[in-house]
Design an enzyme around this catalytic site. Structure first.
Site, PDB file in Angstrom:
ATOM      1  N   GLU A 277       0.817  -1.208   0.000  1.00  0.00           N
ATOM      2  CA  GLU A 277       0.000   0.000   0.000  1.00  0.00           C
ATOM      3  C   GLU A 277       0.856   1.266   0.000  1.00  0.00           C
ATOM      4  OE1 GLU A 277      -4.148  -0.033   1.906  1.00  0.00           O
ATOM      5  OE2 GLU A 277      -2.924   1.005   3.365  1.00  0.00           O
ATOM      6  N   GLU A 280       2.128   1.724  -3.353  1.00  0.00           N
ATOM      7  CA  GLU A 280       1.042   2.175  -4.235  1.00  0.00           C
ATOM      8  C   GLU A 280       0.794   3.669  -4.039  1.00  0.00           C
ATOM      9  OE1 GLU A 280      -2.673   0.065  -3.707  1.00  0.00           O
ATOM     10  OE2 GLU A 280      -3.736   1.416  -5.071  1.00  0.00           O
ATOM     11  N   CYS A 297      -8.279  -2.090   3.714  1.00  0.00           N
ATOM     12  CA  CYS A 297      -8.124  -3.271   4.562  1.00  0.00           C
ATOM     13  C   CYS A 297      -9.389  -3.615   5.327  1.00  0.00           C
ATOM     14  CB  CYS A 297      -6.960  -3.083   5.526  1.00  0.00           C
ATOM     15  SG  CYS A 297      -6.939  -1.470   6.245  1.00  0.00           S
ATOM     16  N   SER A 317      -7.347   1.804  -2.561  1.00  0.00           N
ATOM     17  CA  SER A 317      -6.141   1.014  -2.795  1.00  0.00           C
ATOM     18  C   SER A 317      -6.554  -0.344  -3.345  1.00  0.00           C
ATOM     19  CB  SER A 317      -5.388   0.833  -1.475  1.00  0.00           C
ATOM     20  OG  SER A 317      -4.479  -0.238  -1.598  1.00  0.00           O
ATOM     21  N   LYS A 356     -15.645  -9.494   7.679  1.00  0.00           N
ATOM     22  CA  LYS A 356     -14.636 -10.371   7.098  1.00  0.00           C
ATOM     23  C   LYS A 356     -15.197 -11.760   6.792  1.00  0.00           C
ATOM     24  CE  LYS A 356     -10.241  -8.223   8.194  1.00  0.00           C
ATOM     25  NZ  LYS A 356     -10.136  -7.618   6.855  1.00  0.00           N
ATOM     26  N   GLU A 359     -16.312 -11.089   3.515  1.00  0.00           N
ATOM     27  CA  GLU A 359     -15.183 -10.909   2.598  1.00  0.00           C
ATOM     28  C   GLU A 359     -14.658 -12.245   2.062  1.00  0.00           C
ATOM     29  OE1 GLU A 359     -11.562  -9.327   4.274  1.00  0.00           O
ATOM     30  OE2 GLU A 359     -11.173  -8.112   2.494  1.00  0.00           O
ATOM     31  N   GLU A 364     -14.281 -12.241  -5.993  1.00  0.00           N
ATOM     32  CA  GLU A 364     -12.965 -11.805  -6.476  1.00  0.00           C
ATOM     33  C   GLU A 364     -11.841 -12.590  -5.816  1.00  0.00           C
ATOM     34  OE1 GLU A 364     -15.225  -9.860  -5.058  1.00  0.00           O
ATOM     35  OE2 GLU A 364     -15.560  -8.005  -6.197  1.00  0.00           O
ATOM     36  N   CYS A 496     -10.824  -1.927  14.531  1.00  0.00           N
ATOM     37  CA  CYS A 496     -11.098  -3.364  14.714  1.00  0.00           C
ATOM     38  C   CYS A 496     -11.209  -3.763  16.178  1.00  0.00           C
ATOM     39  CB  CYS A 496     -10.004  -4.181  14.059  1.00  0.00           C
ATOM     40  SG  CYS A 496      -9.654  -3.661  12.387  1.00  0.00           S
TER      41      CYS A 496
END
Lengths: 571, 169
Positions: A277, A280, A297, A317, A356, A359, A364, A496
């Protein structure tokens, strides 16, 4: 300040304080079910009623403001009788399947029923059972246990999502989505703040525990676990340790005793995320690509952006989250290195998060992680395996994913990803840049912003947690008013450490103890105690790049560690 | 609950836009907007509530919560002919439940629903102030009293025949 008397004790409180808050100052915990400070103050459950001198009837202490000379009694026979009857009425609509309920022994209703000696059967159950909403991959709504406290609705609104609310009225009232649309088909982002707000077992994560036990029992499968940074700061609460106890060293031993073949530290892929990241970001700044760059994230935030700001997806990102990076890394690099067929490797992530769980089912990156367990689910497994958690000796994570930097640790708190990225980005741009502590972006509440001059480049950054603040920052970008180059968003207020998969604290604790601060402190303390505090200085990173990816943002890294996003409907 | 788009007209949605404009800066605008929207469409389907949610920046669950809280709002369409069966005390003791049942059988829909061709909808109501004529049914603005199952059949036959011949009188 006004002076009042509660149960004969003189109490001083700010004007505008409610009786329930003033009583807590005096060490009296008036029970309640619907009340959540600053979030849900609607006086609807009637459990917090008290006697007030001169008042015609009992008053709801959560909404009754104190005044000079007020005299309050919180524990008279009249009050106790009223609370008991209220609880008995609530029970007449509550599916009393308590023995195996996910909230058994941690249910606020159950505790009060015991405290007030209620008769479960005083009023017969009248309602027939409603269908349980199992539509989503991450969350279950069982309205048969719902007591209409509206805490979930308030939490959802607080997040500026508002996909759930009351429907119909009176006996027909239920909480859920408009037009009875299953949760899965709405703009729910899966943050799970409704779950941690629920006083009973009406909302819980969709359990993945049976699949994990099955994989562990399968001799063909090699089962590997990894645990997210924020789990160590909270898991202890499930075993009655004080809030903010860091149990990092107990995690590997506990999970090994469940039968796992290896236990890794997800802080490692937090470091990996940062390397990808930060590079990037530098690339975007140098090559005039879409800015500000948003962190990616947090899967709750990503889904929020997909539903509400699809035009800003090029600003996210492309890095996968640490969870998905770890899964991808295990199924490629680790499998190749150890001669394991990816289909025989069962990857379990332990995360503080319900989003998550969604996720891991995203098309993908469906191959990366097999199952995601919340902190609560891990605790249930440890307890179910009869592991004496508090008596465990310290153990270490397994090689080769055992050493991480302090930057990886602070991923679990709001501002942590930003700070971790800055530690590395600043060093890429200016090799002599030595600052490690970016204090300006720390803190639990609101939007924090800062500006850093690195190698002659001015980098303006902001960090926010909670989706209401995220919405503000996104709207600024849409309107072309955003001054920032880099923005960190975490969906849950506080990050989190306050995730939807974390141990649930009862309302009186939530309302009086700085839970988020204590949990975050556990992570910042660990970071400060480490020798390696910048992701790119971790020896594990050096090995992974040398042996596999070459360099950050290389073609191979892009293939394994980066992803794409999908615009979704606002409704 | 069916959430598919079932053919509200563009003209109706244009009227709805005017309502949004009218209440743009009025505090507590959800209730009047819902009332006017129901006036335009006859009911509050998903597509309409979605647009209200978007225009007023209020979540759809909140819009829906208000729309389902008040009995004045309907989530099912109303027919060209609105049939109200009085279930008030006087009508009820004179057997209006059997009349309601008969209408439901004849039209193939339940109380609160609308026929697929949107010609008839049935609602129950409490007392239209004509207890002397019990049991009473109102169809649009017309009151039919002293009914029994045979008589309501005849009344329905009249409306159905009228629709089939395309005569709107």
């Amino acid at each position: 300040m006004v002076t009042l008397k509660i149960n004969g004790i003189t109490v001083q409180a700010e004007e505008g304080t409610t009786i329930i808050e003033a009583a807590r100052l005096a060490g009296i915990d008036i029970p309640s079910l619907c009340y959540l400070k600053d979030m849900n103050c609607i006086g609807s459950c009637r459990v917090c009623v008290v006697e007030v001198k001169g008042a015609r009837s009992l008053v709801a202490s959560c909404v009754y403001p104190v005044s000079e000379g007020l005299e309050v009694w919180t524990n008279t026979p009249k009050v106790r009788q009223s609370r008991q009857t209220t609880l008995e009425l609530l029970l007449s609509e509550h599916h009393k399947k308590c023995l195996s309920c996910v909230r058994s022994s941690r249910c606020e209703l159950q505790k009060l029923c015991k405290d007030y000696g209620v008769d479960e059967d005083r009023f017969p159950d009248t309602e027939k059972l409603q269908e349980i909403d199992l539509s989503s991959s991450y969350l279950v709504r069982d309205n048969n246990k719902c007591i209409h406290c509206m805490r979930c609705t308030a939490a959802c609104k607080h997040q500026s999502i508002g996909v759930i609310g009351p429907r119909q009225r009176g006996h027909n009232k239920t909480i859920g989505c408009a037009f009875d649309i299953p949760l899965q088909e709405t703009a729910c982002v899966g943050c799970g703040q409704c779950v941690v707000a629920c006083p009973v077992g009406a909302l819980y994560e969709k359990s993945s525990i049976p699949q994990v036990w099955e994989a562990i029992a399968d001799p063909e499968k090699k089962v590997v676990f990894f645990t997210a940074p924020a789990v160590r700061a909270t898991l202890g609460e499930e075993f009655d340790l004080p809030i903010g106890t860091n149990v990092e060293k107990k995690l590997p031993g506990a999970i090994r005793r469940l039968g796992a073949d290896a236990v890794f530290d997800m802080d490692v892929t937090a470091d990996l995320t940062i390397l990808e990241e930060a590079n990037e970001l530098v690339n975007r700044i140098k090559n005039n690509k879409p800015l500000p760059m948003f962190t990616s994230c947090c899967p709750g935030w990503v889904k929020f952006a997909e539903h509400n700001f699809p035009d800003l997806l090029p600003n996210l990102s492309t890095c996968k989250s640490p969870q998905q990076m770890f899964g991808a890394l295990l199924k490629t690099y680790y499998c190749e290195k150890n001669n394991i067929k990816p289909e025989n490797l069962f990857v379990v992530s332990v995360i503080p998060c319900t989003a998550k769980k969604f996720e891991v089912t995203r098309e993908e990156m469906i191959e990366d992680v097999d199952v995601a367990l919340t902190t609560r689910e891990l605790a249930q497994m440890i307890s179910g395996a009869a592991v004496n958690f508090n008596a465990l000796a310290d153990e270490e994570f397994d090689s080769p994913f055992d050493i991480a930097s302090g930057a990886g640790v602070i991923f679990g708190a709001t501002g942590g990803v930003m700070e971790a990225a800055l530690r590395t980005a600043a060093n890429i741009l200016d090799g002599d840049f030595e600052v490690v502590d970016f204090e300006d972006v720390r803190g639990i509440n609101g939007i924090r912003s800062a500006s850093y001059n690195v190698a002659g480049i001015e980098i303006k950054v902001a960090a926010a947690s909670g989706l209401a603040d995220a919405r503000k920052l996104c709207e600024e970008v849409q309107q072309g008013k955003s001054p920032y180059q880099f923005i960190e968003i975490m969906a849950c207020p506080g990050g989190c450490i306050n995730g939807g998969g974390q141990p649930i604290q009862k309302d009186s604790t939530r309302n009086t103890v700085p839970i988020r601060e204590l949990r975050a402190k556990a992570l910042y303390d660990e970071d400060a105690s480490l020798d390696i505090r910048r992701s790119h200085e971790s020896p594990v990173m050096e090995t992974i790049y040398k042996e596999y990816f070459g360099s950050p943002n290389s073609e191979k890294a892009h293939k394994v560690l980066h992803t794409t996003y999908t615009p979704r409907s606002k409704f | 609950m069916d959430t598919t788009y079932i053919g509200e007209t563009e003209e109706q949605f244009a009227q709805l836009e005017e309502v949004f404009e009218k209440y743009k800066d009025v505090p507590g605008h959800l209730m009047p907007v819902l009332q006017e929207a129901q006036g335009i469409f006859g009911y509050l389907p998903y597509e309409v509530q979605k647009r209200i949610s978007q225009a007023l920046n209020i979540s759809i669950s909140e819009v829906y919560g208000v729309a389902t809280f008040y009995s004045q709002f309907s989530l099912t369409p109303k027919g060209k002919h609105r049939i109200s069966v009085c279930l008030g005390t006087a009508c009820y003791v004179k057997g209006s439940d059997k009349i309601l049942q008969r209408i439901e059988e004849r039209l193939g829909i339940k109380n609160g629903e609308c026929t697929p061709d949107r010609l008839f909808s049935i609602d129950s109501c409490r007392c239209v102030g004509a207890c002397g004529l019990a049991p009473v049914v109102m169809i649009d603005d017309e009151v039919y009293g002293k009914l029994d199952v045979d008589k309501i059949d005849a009344v329905l036959d009249k409306y159905i025949a009228q629709e089939e011949s395309g005569n709107d009188d």
